[in-house]
Design a protein around this motif. Structure first.
Motif, short mmCIF file in Angstrom:
data_model
loop_
_atom_site.label_atom_id
_atom_site.label_comp_id
_atom_site.label_asym_id
_atom_site.label_seq_id
_atom_site.Cartn_x
_atom_site.Cartn_y
_atom_site.Cartn_z
N GLU A 68 42.79 27.42 35.41
CA GLU A 68 41.77 28.00 34.51
C GLU A 68 41.18 29.27 35.09
O GLU A 68 40.97 30.25 34.37
N TRP A 69 40.93 29.27 36.40
CA TRP A 69 40.39 30.47 37.06
C TRP A 69 41.42 31.61 36.99
O TRP A 69 41.08 32.75 36.73
N SER A 70 42.67 31.28 37.20
CA SER A 70 43.74 32.27 37.11
C SER A 70 43.79 32.91 35.72
O SER A 70 43.86 34.14 35.59
N ALA A 71 43.70 32.11 34.69
CA ALA A 71 43.74 32.63 33.31
C ALA A 71 42.52 33.51 33.03
O ALA A 71 42.64 34.56 32.38
N LYS A 72 41.36 33.11 33.54
CA LYS A 72 40.14 33.88 33.31
C LYS A 72 40.23 35.26 33.97
O LYS A 72 39.91 36.28 33.36
N VAL A 73 40.68 35.30 35.20
CA VAL A 73 40.78 36.57 35.92
C VAL A 73 41.91 37.43 35.34
O VAL A 73 41.75 38.64 35.18
N ALA A 74 43.02 36.81 34.98
CA ALA A 74 44.16 37.55 34.45
C ALA A 74 43.83 38.27 33.14
O ALA A 74 44.36 39.36 32.88
N GLU A 75 42.95 37.70 32.32
CA GLU A 75 42.66 38.30 31.01
C GLU A 75 41.77 39.54 31.11
O GLU A 75 41.63 40.27 30.14
N ALA A 76 41.16 39.78 32.26
CA ALA A 76 40.25 40.92 32.41
C ALA A 76 41.00 42.20 32.77
O ALA A 76 42.05 42.17 33.41
N ASP A 77 40.41 43.32 32.34
CA ASP A 77 40.93 44.65 32.70
C ASP A 77 40.08 45.30 33.78
O ASP A 77 40.51 46.27 34.41
N ALA A 78 38.87 44.80 33.96
CA ALA A 78 37.95 45.36 34.95
C ALA A 78 36.89 44.30 35.25
O ALA A 78 36.69 43.37 34.47
N ASN A 96 35.64 32.93 48.36
CA ASN A 96 36.49 31.80 47.97
C ASN A 96 37.13 32.05 46.60
O ASN A 96 38.33 31.83 46.41
N ALA A 97 36.33 32.51 45.65
CA ALA A 97 36.84 32.77 44.30
C ALA A 97 37.90 33.86 44.31
O ALA A 97 38.91 33.78 43.58
N ILE A 98 37.71 34.86 45.13
CA ILE A 98 38.70 35.93 45.24
C ILE A 98 39.98 35.39 45.87
O ILE A 98 41.09 35.63 45.38
N ASP A 99 39.84 34.64 46.95
CA ASP A 99 41.00 34.16 47.71
C ASP A 99 41.85 33.13 46.99
O ASP A 99 43.01 32.91 47.35
N TYR A 100 41.33 32.49 45.97
CA TYR A 100 42.11 31.52 45.19
C TYR A 100 43.33 32.17 44.54
O TYR A 100 44.33 31.50 44.28
N LEU A 101 43.22 33.45 44.23
CA LEU A 101 44.24 34.13 43.42
C LEU A 101 44.82 35.32 44.17
O LEU A 101 44.34 35.70 45.24
N HIS A 102 45.82 35.91 43.58
CA HIS A 102 46.42 37.09 44.20
C HIS A 102 46.74 38.15 43.15
O HIS A 102 45.97 39.06 42.94
N SER A 103 47.84 38.00 42.46
CA SER A 103 48.30 39.06 41.54
C SER A 103 47.38 39.24 40.34
O SER A 103 47.37 40.31 39.72
N GLU A 104 46.58 38.25 40.01
CA GLU A 104 45.66 38.36 38.87
C GLU A 104 44.64 39.49 39.07
O GLU A 104 44.11 40.02 38.11
N PRO A 185 48.94 51.29 32.96
CA PRO A 185 50.41 51.19 33.11
C PRO A 185 50.84 50.30 34.27
O PRO A 185 51.88 49.67 34.21
N LEU A 186 50.03 50.22 35.32
CA LEU A 186 50.38 49.37 36.46
C LEU A 186 50.12 47.90 36.19
O LEU A 186 50.72 47.03 36.84
N ARG A 187 49.24 47.61 35.24
CA ARG A 187 48.94 46.22 34.88
C ARG A 187 49.96 45.64 33.91
O ARG A 187 50.05 44.42 33.75
N ARG A 188 50.69 46.49 33.23
CA ARG A 188 51.69 46.00 32.27
C ARG A 188 52.85 45.36 33.00
O ARG A 188 53.23 45.81 34.09
N PRO A 189 53.43 44.33 32.43
CA PRO A 189 54.63 43.73 33.04
C PRO A 189 55.72 44.80 33.16
O PRO A 189 55.84 45.69 32.31
N GLU A 190 56.50 44.71 34.21
CA GLU A 190 57.58 45.70 34.42
C GLU A 190 58.52 45.73 33.24
O GLU A 190 58.89 44.70 32.68
N GLY A 191 58.90 46.93 32.86
CA GLY A 191 59.83 47.09 31.77
C GLY A 191 59.19 47.22 30.40
O GLY A 191 59.86 47.41 29.41
#
Length: 192
Positions: A68-78, A96-104, A185-191
């Motif tokens: 759930e935390w991953s989805a919440k952070v992933a949906e943000a642009d800033a 702790n909240a920052i360290d839970y995730l990486h690419s998000e 452009p860097l946040r978009r999936p490759e391709g």
């Protein structure tokens, strides 16, 4: 569609972070740079101390709270971090909240609204920049720093910022919107 998430970092009882976060949210909703703004309170997210068995870089989360935390952070642009200063640094719950995730977190700008005593939370704000840049985030220079924070808190009205804080908040949001657009452009999936 651009989304800004304002993260309230403090989880202490009787904390003042939520009223400052509400002010930041109101400012963001009036700002033309974001289609959507949301307040995310780490006390409500309630992440336990890091308990994932795999490195966050792998994205193989086994716990529902992490997914759930991953989805919440992933949906943000800033992001805006509304953060106190504890003993010259930022609080453990935010780390702790920052360290839970990486690419998000990657390629997203972050603004800092810090508060405290005489230093206005600036030492904590400076320290967290090392962490967020490691995650490919871009901390914006413009920030809101609130010294002797309790003088700006009113039981009826909540947070009462002065003109400097209001101006700093607008400048921070302007820059977040600008950098978010530049990093898109860097946040978009490759391709794509």
């Amino acid at each position: 569609m651009t989304k800004l998430e304002i993260i309230v970092a403090s989880t202490r009882p009787n904390r003042i972070g939520p009223v400052i976060g509400q002010w930041a949210l109101a400012q963001a909703k009036q700002h033309a740079g974001f289609d959507e703004a949301e307040l995310v309170d780490l006390a409500e997210v309630n992440l336990p101390f890091m308990n994932e068995p795999h490195h966050p870089r792998l994205g193989r989360y086994v716990h529902q709270h992490t997914q759930e935390w991953s989805a919440k952070v992933a949906e943000a642009d800033a992001f805006v971090f509304v953060m106190p200063e504890y003993n010259y640094g930022y609080n453990a719950e935010l780390k702790n909240a920052i360290d839970y995730l990486h690419s998000e977190w990657h390629y997203k700008p972050v603004g800092l609204v810090s508060y405290g005593g005489v230093s206005a939370g600036t030492r904590a704000a400076q320290m967290i920049k090392q962490v967020v840049t490691t995650l490919k985030m871009t901390p914006v220079t413009e920030a809101v720093s609130i010294p002797f924070v309790h003088q700006f808190i009113d039981e009826k009205e909540g947070f009462r910022p002065n003109e400097v804080m209001i101006g700093s908040g607008k400048a921070m949001l302007d820059e977040l919107a600008r950098i978010s657009a530049a990093l898109l452009p860097l946040r978009r999936p490759e391709g794509v």
